[in-house]
Design a protein around this motif. Structure first.
Motif, PDB file in Angstrom:
ATOM      1  N   VAL A 100     -25.743  16.660 -78.394  1.00 51.05           N
ATOM      2  CA  VAL A 100     -26.985  16.423 -77.650  1.00 51.05           C
ATOM      3  C   VAL A 100     -26.758  16.769 -76.178  1.00 51.05           C
ATOM      4  O   VAL A 100     -25.750  16.372 -75.588  1.00 51.05           O
ATOM      5  N   ILE A 101     -27.681  17.517 -75.605  1.00 54.88           N
ATOM      6  CA  ILE A 101     -27.592  17.894 -74.192  1.00 54.88           C
ATOM      7  C   ILE A 101     -27.885  16.671 -73.338  1.00 54.88           C
ATOM      8  O   ILE A 101     -28.944  16.066 -73.443  1.00 54.88           O
ATOM      9  N   ARG A 102     -26.930  16.321 -72.483  1.00 52.03           N
ATOM     10  CA  ARG A 102     -27.088  15.145 -71.646  1.00 52.03           C
ATOM     11  C   ARG A 102     -27.302  15.483 -70.174  1.00 52.03           C
ATOM     12  O   ARG A 102     -27.776  14.652 -69.400  1.00 52.03           O
ATOM     13  N   TYR A 103     -26.944  16.727 -69.777  1.00 52.36           N
ATOM     14  CA  TYR A 103     -27.136  17.115 -68.378  1.00 52.36           C
ATOM     15  C   TYR A 103     -27.108  18.638 -68.298  1.00 52.36           C
ATOM     16  O   TYR A 103     -26.413  19.300 -69.068  1.00 52.36           O
ATOM     17  N   LYS A 104     -27.878  19.181 -67.355  1.00 51.68           N
ATOM     18  CA  LYS A 104     -27.898  20.620 -67.106  1.00 51.68           C
ATOM     19  C   LYS A 104     -27.642  20.852 -65.625  1.00 51.68           C
ATOM     20  O   LYS A 104     -28.321  20.286 -64.766  1.00 51.68           O
ATOM     21  N   HIS A 105     -26.653  21.714 -65.349  1.00 53.75           N
ATOM     22  CA  HIS A 105     -26.372  22.086 -63.965  1.00 53.75           C
ATOM     23  C   HIS A 105     -26.666  23.564 -63.792  1.00 53.75           C
ATOM     24  O   HIS A 105     -26.117  24.405 -64.501  1.00 53.75           O
ATOM     25  N   VAL A 106     -27.531  23.884 -62.846  1.00 46.86           N
ATOM     26  CA  VAL A 106     -27.856  25.274 -62.531  1.00 46.86           C
ATOM     27  C   VAL A 106     -27.054  25.664 -61.300  1.00 46.86           C
ATOM     28  O   VAL A 106     -27.129  25.000 -60.267  1.00 46.86           O
ATOM     29  N   GLY A 107     -26.274  26.731 -61.426  1.00 45.69           N
ATOM     30  CA  GLY A 107     -25.474  27.207 -60.305  1.00 45.69           C
ATOM     31  C   GLY A 107     -23.998  27.063 -60.579  1.00 45.69           C
ATOM     32  O   GLY A 107     -23.557  26.734 -61.681  1.00 45.69           O
ATOM     33  N   VAL A 108     -23.225  27.317 -59.537  1.00 41.82           N
ATOM     34  CA  VAL A 108     -21.765  27.355 -59.642  1.00 41.82           C
ATOM     35  C   VAL A 108     -21.194  25.954 -59.835  1.00 41.82           C
ATOM     36  O   VAL A 108     -21.584  25.008 -59.153  1.00 41.82           O
ATOM     37  N   VAL A 109     -20.245  25.842 -60.759  1.00 42.61           N
ATOM     38  CA  VAL A 109     -19.441  24.635 -60.896  1.00 42.61           C
ATOM     39  C   VAL A 109     -18.212  24.848 -60.014  1.00 42.61           C
ATOM     40  O   VAL A 109     -17.422  25.759 -60.251  1.00 42.61           O
ATOM     41  N   ASP A 110     -18.088  24.014 -58.996  1.00 48.63           N
ATOM     42  CA  ASP A 110     -16.936  24.090 -58.096  1.00 48.63           C
ATOM     43  C   ASP A 110     -16.325  22.696 -57.998  1.00 48.63           C
ATOM     44  O   ASP A 110     -16.683  21.802 -58.766  1.00 48.63           O
ATOM     45  N   GLY A 111     -15.416  22.515 -57.072  1.00 48.86           N
ATOM     46  CA  GLY A 111     -14.748  21.220 -56.937  1.00 48.86           C
ATOM     47  C   GLY A 111     -15.707  20.078 -56.671  1.00 48.86           C
ATOM     48  O   GLY A 111     -15.588  18.995 -57.246  1.00 48.86           O
ATOM     49  N   ARG A 112     -16.671  20.304 -55.801  1.00 49.48           N
ATOM     50  CA  ARG A 112     -17.640  19.241 -55.477  1.00 49.48           C
ATOM     51  C   ARG A 112     -18.496  18.903 -56.689  1.00 49.48           C
ATOM     52  O   ARG A 112     -18.690  17.730 -57.013  1.00 49.48           O
ATOM     53  N   VAL A 113     -19.001  19.919 -57.351  1.00 49.05           N
ATOM     54  CA  VAL A 113     -19.861  19.684 -58.526  1.00 49.05           C
ATOM     55  C   VAL A 113     -19.073  18.968 -59.613  1.00 49.05           C
ATOM     56  O   VAL A 113     -19.575  18.037 -60.242  1.00 49.05           O
ATOM     57  N   TRP A 114     -17.818  19.396 -59.835  1.00 44.19           N
ATOM     58  CA  TRP A 114     -17.013  18.750 -60.866  1.00 44.19           C
ATOM     59  C   TRP A 114     -16.747  17.287 -60.502  1.00 44.19           C
ATOM     60  O   TRP A 114     -16.992  16.390 -61.305  1.00 44.19           O
ATOM     61  N   GLN A 115     -16.254  17.029 -59.286  1.00 43.21           N
ATOM     62  CA  GLN A 115     -15.874  15.670 -58.896  1.00 43.21           C
ATOM     63  C   GLN A 115     -17.073  14.730 -58.738  1.00 43.21           C
ATOM     64  O   GLN A 115     -17.008  13.573 -59.137  1.00 43.21           O
ATOM     65  N   ASP A 116     -18.164  15.232 -58.157  1.00 38.71           N
ATOM     66  CA  ASP A 116     -19.289  14.357 -57.815  1.00 38.71           C
ATOM     67  C   ASP A 116     -20.372  14.273 -58.880  1.00 38.71           C
ATOM     68  O   ASP A 116     -21.126  13.306 -58.920  1.00 38.71           O
ATOM     69  N   ILE A 117     -20.480  15.294 -59.735  1.00 44.51           N
ATOM     70  CA  ILE A 117     -21.599  15.331 -60.676  1.00 44.51           C
ATOM     71  C   ILE A 117     -21.141  15.322 -62.129  1.00 44.51           C
ATOM     72  O   ILE A 117     -21.500  14.426 -62.897  1.00 44.51           O
ATOM     73  N   LEU A 118     -20.357  16.318 -62.515  1.00 41.96           N
ATOM     74  CA  LEU A 118     -20.023  16.465 -63.928  1.00 41.96           C
ATOM     75  C   LEU A 118     -18.969  15.472 -64.422  1.00 41.96           C
ATOM     76  O   LEU A 118     -19.153  14.835 -65.464  1.00 41.96           O
ATOM     77  N   LYS A 119     -17.875  15.328 -63.699  1.00 45.20           N
ATOM     78  CA  LYS A 119     -16.808  14.430 -64.144  1.00 45.20           C
ATOM     79  C   LYS A 119     -17.300  12.982 -64.309  1.00 45.20           C
ATOM     80  O   LYS A 119     -16.997  12.348 -65.330  1.00 45.20           O
ATOM     81  N   PRO A 120     -18.065  12.436 -63.348  1.00 42.60           N
ATOM     82  CA  PRO A 120     -18.574  11.072 -63.561  1.00 42.60           C
ATOM     83  C   PRO A 120     -19.463  10.960 -64.808  1.00 42.60           C
ATOM     84  O   PRO A 120     -19.434   9.950 -65.516  1.00 42.60           O
ATOM     85  N   ARG A 121     -20.224  11.990 -65.107  1.00 45.15           N
ATOM     86  CA  ARG A 121     -21.068  11.963 -66.304  1.00 45.15           C
ATOM     87  C   ARG A 121     -20.224  12.047 -67.575  1.00 45.15           C
ATOM     88  O   ARG A 121     -20.543  11.409 -68.573  1.00 45.15           O
ATOM     89  N   VAL A 122     -19.163  12.854 -67.536  1.00 43.90           N
ATOM     90  CA  VAL A 122     -18.250  12.923 -68.683  1.00 43.90           C
ATOM     91  C   VAL A 122     -17.635  11.549 -68.922  1.00 43.90           C
ATOM     92  O   VAL A 122     -17.593  11.052 -70.058  1.00 43.90           O
ATOM     93  N   GLU A 123     -17.171  10.917 -67.855  1.00 41.80           N
ATOM     94  CA  GLU A 123     -16.550   9.597 -67.979  1.00 41.80           C
ATOM     95  C   GLU A 123     -17.547   8.554 -68.485  1.00 41.80           C
ATOM     96  O   GLU A 123     -17.205   7.702 -69.310  1.00 41.80           O
ATOM     97  N   MET A 124     -18.789   8.630 -68.007  1.00 45.61           N
ATOM     98  CA  MET A 124     -19.823   7.704 -68.471  1.00 45.61           C
ATOM     99  C   MET A 124     -20.080   7.883 -69.973  1.00 45.61           C
ATOM    100  O   MET A 124     -20.186   6.911 -70.711  1.00 45.61           O
TER     101      MET A 124
END
Length: 180
Positions: free
Chosen positions: A148-172
């Motif tokens: 199931v799609i839980r989040y969509k990110h449009v644009g580049v995945v970089d250090g900020r996006v990984w640490q601040d957006i995607l990684k916390p969602r993965v952990e959640m």
């Protein structure tokens, strides 16, 4: 009444300028997706590595993962590629959708730059991209273990996006699944 007609073009201009001004401050990365909390769209596509046996959306199920839409013609995709390698090295499954691209160019790209993907399907005609509502590459989808799609990110995945957006969602999501 005549004077009122003189101010009508000015009023229209002010109204349009107001809309454009407000648009400058909207979050350009937060493009809502109608697919949030919906299953990943059905597909049957071959992978870049072969064999010619197609894989389906069922192959995405079983663990929390990222699905990255990319292409060799996409300059931003080259910028995010090192981060996808780092994310994959951290044990996060990353799957690819090679979007409207030449398969030989894509294979060469992965050989030269490294391959972060468990597999990358060839979406040469862009049908899966259309089903996903892709605006353009790169786009990255976070899916849960049920696909199931839980989040969509449009644009580049970089250090900020990984640490601040995607990684916390993965952990959640990991915490949610552990609690079930």
């Amino acid at each position: 009444m005549q004077r009122l007609k003189l101010f009508l073009p000015l009023a229209v201009f002010v109204l349009l300028a107001g809309f454009l001004f407000v648009g400058l401050f909207l979050d350009k990365e937060n493009l809502p997706s109608p697919l949030l909390d919906e299953p990943f769209p059905a597909f049957s596509l071959v992978t870049l590595k072969g064999p010619d046996k197609p894989v389906t959306e069922q192959a995405l199920k079983g663990e929390i993962a990222l699905v990255n839409v990319w292409a060799t013609w996409c300059i931003s995709c080259r910028a995010e590629h090192p981060w996808l390698l780092k994310i994959a090295d951290q044990g996060i499954p990353v799957y690819g959708v090679n979007y409207k691209d030449n398969p030989e160019d894509a294979r060469r790209w992965l050989k030269e730059l490294g391959d972060p993907y468990r597999f990358s399907v060839m979406d040469e005609k862009g049908r899966l991209g259309l089903d996903l509502g892709v605006y353009g590459a790169p786009e990255t989808y976070l899916i849960d273990a049920r696909g199931v799609i839980r989040y969509k990110h449009v644009g580049v995945v970089d250090g900020r996006v990984w640490q601040d957006i995607l990684k916390p969602r993965v952990e959640m999501l990991r915490e949610e699944e552990a609690g079930q």
